[in-house]
Design a protein around this motif. Structure first.
Motif, PDB file in Angstrom:
ATOM      1  N   GLN A   1       0.885  -1.238  -0.070  1.00  0.00           N
ATOM      2  CA  GLN A   1      -0.092   0.023  -0.058  1.00  0.00           C
ATOM      3  C   GLN A   1       0.868   1.280  -0.162  1.00  0.00           C
ATOM      4  N   ARG A   2       0.669   1.977  -0.974  1.00  0.00           N
ATOM      5  CA  ARG A   2       1.485   3.332  -1.067  1.00  0.00           C
ATOM      6  C   ARG A   2       0.481   4.605  -1.535  1.00  0.00           C
ATOM      7  N   VAL A   3       0.845   5.565  -0.969  1.00  0.00           N
ATOM      8  CA  VAL A   3       0.087   7.010  -1.299  1.00  0.00           C
ATOM      9  C   VAL A   3       1.355   7.622  -2.238  1.00  0.00           C
ATOM     10  N   VAL A   4       0.461   8.390  -3.416  1.00  0.00           N
ATOM     11  CA  VAL A   4       1.200   9.134  -4.175  1.00  0.00           C
ATOM     12  C   VAL A   4       1.170  10.430  -3.633  1.00  0.00           C
ATOM     13  N   LEU A   5       2.387  11.054  -3.673  1.00  0.00           N
ATOM     14  CA  LEU A   5       2.438  12.552  -3.139  1.00  0.00           C
ATOM     15  C   LEU A   5       2.826  13.435  -4.528  1.00  0.00           C
ATOM     16  N   ASN A   6       2.250  14.687  -4.416  1.00  0.00           N
ATOM     17  CA  ASN A   6       2.872  15.726  -5.292  1.00  0.00           C
ATOM     18  C   ASN A   6       3.210  16.793  -4.406  1.00  0.00           C
ATOM     19  N   GLU A   7       4.566  16.884  -4.249  1.00  0.00           N
ATOM     20  CA  GLU A   7       5.140  17.653  -3.070  1.00  0.00           C
ATOM     21  C   GLU A   7       4.767  17.176  -1.898  1.00  0.00           C
TER      22      GLU A   7
ATOM     23  N   ILE B   1      -3.408  -5.039  -8.475  1.00  0.00           N
ATOM     24  CA  ILE B   1      -4.327  -3.958  -8.113  1.00  0.00           C
ATOM     25  C   ILE B   1      -5.563  -4.163  -7.459  1.00  0.00           C
ATOM     26  N   TRP B   2      -5.389  -4.048  -6.203  1.00  0.00           N
ATOM     27  CA  TRP B   2      -6.566  -4.170  -5.430  1.00  0.00           C
ATOM     28  C   TRP B   2      -7.569  -2.879  -5.670  1.00  0.00           C
ATOM     29  N   ARG B   3      -6.661  -1.691  -5.444  1.00  0.00           N
ATOM     30  CA  ARG B   3      -7.350  -0.527  -5.229  1.00  0.00           C
ATOM     31  C   ARG B   3      -6.687   0.524  -5.913  1.00  0.00           C
ATOM     32  N   ILE B   4      -7.026   1.470  -6.588  1.00  0.00           N
ATOM     33  CA  ILE B   4      -6.421   2.615  -7.073  1.00  0.00           C
ATOM     34  C   ILE B   4      -7.552   3.643  -6.980  1.00  0.00           C
ATOM     35  N   ASN B   5      -6.996   4.781  -6.200  1.00  0.00           N
ATOM     36  CA  ASN B   5      -7.691   6.128  -6.296  1.00  0.00           C
ATOM     37  C   ASN B   5      -6.750   7.475  -6.541  1.00  0.00           C
ATOM     38  N   VAL B   6      -7.341   8.187  -7.386  1.00  0.00           N
ATOM     39  CA  VAL B   6      -6.806   9.357  -7.625  1.00  0.00           C
ATOM     40  C   VAL B   6      -7.596  10.676  -7.138  1.00  0.00           C
ATOM     41  N   ASP B   7      -7.210  11.332  -6.588  1.00  0.00           N
ATOM     42  CA  ASP B   7      -7.886  12.674  -6.146  1.00  0.00           C
ATOM     43  C   ASP B   7      -8.793  13.292  -7.351  1.00  0.00           C
TER      44      ASP B   7
ATOM     45  N   GLN C   1      -7.038  13.797 -11.347  1.00  0.00           N
ATOM     46  CA  GLN C   1      -7.124  12.986 -12.244  1.00  0.00           C
ATOM     47  C   GLN C   1      -6.831  13.514 -13.661  1.00  0.00           C
ATOM     48  N   GLY C   2      -6.273  12.645 -14.493  1.00  0.00           N
ATOM     49  CA  GLY C   2      -5.887  13.027 -15.766  1.00  0.00           C
ATOM     50  C   GLY C   2      -4.737  13.818 -15.901  1.00  0.00           C
ATOM     51  N   GLN C   3      -3.704  13.794 -14.858  1.00  0.00           N
ATOM     52  CA  GLN C   3      -2.523  14.152 -14.854  1.00  0.00           C
ATOM     53  C   GLN C   3      -1.264  13.343 -14.469  1.00  0.00           C
ATOM     54  N   GLY C   4      -1.736  12.121 -14.912  1.00  0.00           N
ATOM     55  CA  GLY C   4      -0.551  11.100 -14.722  1.00  0.00           C
ATOM     56  C   GLY C   4      -0.263  10.343 -13.311  1.00  0.00           C
ATOM     57  N   VAL C   5      -1.255  10.917 -12.431  1.00  0.00           N
ATOM     58  CA  VAL C   5      -0.989  10.042 -11.165  1.00  0.00           C
ATOM     59  C   VAL C   5      -1.197   8.800 -11.187  1.00  0.00           C
ATOM     60  N   GLY C   6      -2.455   8.120 -11.692  1.00  0.00           N
ATOM     61  CA  GLY C   6      -3.040   7.027 -11.727  1.00  0.00           C
ATOM     62  C   GLY C   6      -1.765   5.951 -12.565  1.00  0.00           C
ATOM     63  N   LYS C   7      -1.204   6.452 -13.507  1.00  0.00           N
ATOM     64  CA  LYS C   7      -0.363   5.822 -14.337  1.00  0.00           C
ATOM     65  C   LYS C   7       0.851   5.711 -13.572  1.00  0.00           C
ATOM     66  N   PHE C   8       1.441   6.847 -12.876  1.00  0.00           N
ATOM     67  CA  PHE C   8       2.546   6.649 -12.268  1.00  0.00           C
ATOM     68  C   PHE C   8       2.408   5.540 -11.045  1.00  0.00           C
ATOM     69  N   ALA C   9       1.114   5.439 -10.352  1.00  0.00           N
ATOM     70  CA  ALA C   9       1.052   4.585  -9.443  1.00  0.00           C
ATOM     71  C   ALA C   9       1.047   3.077  -9.910  1.00  0.00           C
ATOM     72  N   ALA C  10       0.102   2.944 -10.907  1.00  0.00           N
ATOM     73  CA  ALA C  10       0.258   1.577 -11.817  1.00  0.00           C
ATOM     74  C   ALA C  10       1.502   1.075 -12.188  1.00  0.00           C
TER      75      ALA C  10
ATOM     76  N   VAL D   1      -2.058  12.910  -3.402  1.00  0.00           N
ATOM     77  CA  VAL D   1      -2.934  12.914  -4.522  1.00  0.00           C
ATOM     78  C   VAL D   1      -3.597  11.734  -5.154  1.00  0.00           C
ATOM     79  N   GLY D   2      -3.161  10.488  -4.558  1.00  0.00           N
ATOM     80  CA  GLY D   2      -3.519   9.101  -4.748  1.00  0.00           C
ATOM     81  C   GLY D   2      -3.070   8.092  -3.764  1.00  0.00           C
ATOM     82  N   PHE D   3      -3.609   6.980  -4.001  1.00  0.00           N
ATOM     83  CA  PHE D   3      -3.457   5.875  -3.249  1.00  0.00           C
ATOM     84  C   PHE D   3      -3.652   4.458  -4.280  1.00  0.00           C
ATOM     85  N   ILE D   4      -2.479   3.657  -4.040  1.00  0.00           N
ATOM     86  CA  ILE D   4      -2.699   2.203  -4.667  1.00  0.00           C
ATOM     87  C   ILE D   4      -2.428   1.227  -3.716  1.00  0.00           C
ATOM     88  N   HIS D   5      -3.176   0.339  -3.744  1.00  0.00           N
ATOM     89  CA  HIS D   5      -3.154  -1.076  -3.066  1.00  0.00           C
ATOM     90  C   HIS D   5      -2.973  -2.191  -3.705  1.00  0.00           C
TER      91      HIS D   5
END
Length: 150
Positions: free
Chosen positions: A49-55, A79-85, A89-98, A59-63
């Motif tokens: 389980q990780r969170v994605v940080l912008n600074e 991937i159990w779960r992926i959430n992007v604020d 969304q649309g700024q590469g956060v989900g792709k980065f996490a995956a 801004v996101g979470f992946i499990h």
């Protein structure tokens, strides 16, 4: 968006992860039945389980889950779960996490990762297809199983 980074889910960032906002219509796609049933059997030793940080902002979470012994192939590296604020969304956060989860899977010796989603107009299907997942099956509940070859 500034440089994204991952941080392990912890007491310090869990509230921010739980408060990620959604766009209207996305609520119904957060936890399909398969995830809920499977989540009850997760071994903490296989959970990632990780969170994605912008600074310093979450801004996101992946499990993810890594269990080479799982009797269900689609649950061995997934991937159990992926959430992007909503605002990120649309700024590469989900792709980065995956892709971070995919890299972790490679390090652990897996040759693909999977994800399960429920189809629908506001669902995650288009996102997963855009980042390279292909449909490989369906669950008994009618959800799509997608795979990304590593």
């Amino acid at each position: 968006m500034a440089e994204l980074r991952l941080e392990e889910l912890s007491a310090r960032n869990i509230v921010a992860a739980n408060n990620l906002s959604l766009k209207p219509g996305q609520e119904q796609f957060i936890a399909p039945v398969t995830y809920s049933v499977a989540a009850s059997t997760i071994n903490p030793a296989t959970s990632w389980q990780r969170v994605v940080l912008n600074e310093d902002k979450v801004v996101g979470f992946i499990h993810g889950n890594f269990d080479p012994e799982s009797p269900q192939e689609e649950l061995r590296a997934c991937i159990w779960r992926i959430n992007v604020d909503a605002d990120a969304q649309g700024q590469g956060v989900g792709k980065f996490a995956a892709h971070a989860l995919a890299e972790e899977a490679r390090k652990r010796g897996f040759d693909r990762i999977t994800v399960i989603w429920e189809s629908g107009e506001d669902g995650p299907e288009a996102f997963f297809h855009r980042i390279g997942f292909t449909d490989v099956g369906e669950t008994q509940y009618g959800e799509t199983i997608g795979a990304l070859e590593l």
